[in-house]
Scaffold this active site. Structure first.
Site: not given
Ligand code: B1M
Length: 214
Positions: A97, A99, A150
């Protein structure tokens, strides 16, 4: 556009020009954390929705993520910091992963509140996480992951900790968009021999660290 809407737009459009000036102006009106929570994360939410519905292609998502990271890096030095030496958290995005925006927010919030955070980065296998935990005398391990796959890796990681007899040694915090509280607190908790907790956001991560160290 008004300032705060413009900031959100910058994230959605992946538009970096003028970003820092807008952030400086925004900090005159609210705290860096409020800007992240209310404006920047709102932009990332739009990006996620557009991507999920096929209206935005991956390279543009990446650009948005880069602007988000630059914005957070610009705001971070202006955040309030308090306490020190409260304990050590080893933090990583799990194997497979990439992200890391959420994980890095957890790092910022937890380390600004007195903890030592060892941030291992992305795609970390459980072996590397456990080695680091041992080396740094971690008080807890944090794993982040956004992909549905993940959540399965996290389950395997907990099973690995069980089999290495390390479940009681390190409480585990899990977070990321694909997890649900009930998956962690019911399914994973049942499997894991130690303490595993779900954090919805970075602040809940901090609260859990505080309760682990209490
Ligand atoms: Co990706 N991506 N992405 N992506 N991406 C998602 C996760 C997705 C939901 C988008 C969608 O389809 N709507 C989807 C997953 C679907 C699934 O698994 N069912 C997805 C996909 C499919 C993919 C790829 C597979 C796409 C592809 O290649 N075809 C690929 C995966 C690559 C891989 O990982 N092997 C991919 C790639 C990418 C980018 C590289 C382009 C980029 C990431 C850049 C980076 O992180 N450096 C990206 C992004 C930006 C996203 C979305 C749009 C935004 C994620 C984000 O940063 N959110 C995302 C959509 C979504 O999440 N709904 C998506 C903001 C961030 C602050 O939120 O990380 O959730 P989040 O963190 C929150 C809480 O979750 C929590 O605290 C934070 C807030 O305070 N939290 C924790 C997180 N970790 C924590 C740990 C803790 C405590 C709290 O304690 C240990």
């Amino acid at each position: 556009l008004p300032l705060f809407e413009r900031l959100q737009r910058r994230i959605v459009d992946g538009e970096r020009g003028g970003l820092e000036d807008d952030l400086d102006a925004a900090m005159q009106q609210k705290s860096p954390l409020a800007i992240i929570n209310e404006d920047l994360l709102a932009g990332m939410k739009v990006v996620g929705d557009l991507f999920g519905s096929g209206q935005m292609q991956l390279p543009f998502v990446l650009q948005s993520a880069e602007v988000m990271k630059s914005a957070v890096a610009h705001l971070e030095p202006h955040m309030e910091k308090s306490g020190s030496g409260k304990g050590t958290l080893v933090l990583a995005t799990v194997k497979g992963d990439v992200h890391d925006i959420g994980k890095n927010l957890v790092d910022i919030i937890v380390s600004n509140n007195g903890y030592n955070v060892v941030n291992l980065g992305i795609k970390q296998p459980i072996g590397a996480i456990l080695d680091s935990a041992e080396r740094h005398g971690a008080d807890a391990i944090g794993m982040s992951g956004l992909l549905v796959k993940s959540t399965v890796i996290m389950k395997e990681n907990l099973a690995e900790m069980n089999s290495r007899g390390l479940s009681d040694r390190y409480p585990v915090l899990l977070g990321g968009a694909a997890l649900t509280r009930s998956y962690v607190e019911n399914d994973l908790d049942e499997l894991f021999h130690g303490e595993v907790r779900y954090a919805r956001d970075a602040f809940e991560g901090l609260r859990l660290m505080d309760s682990i160290m209490a």
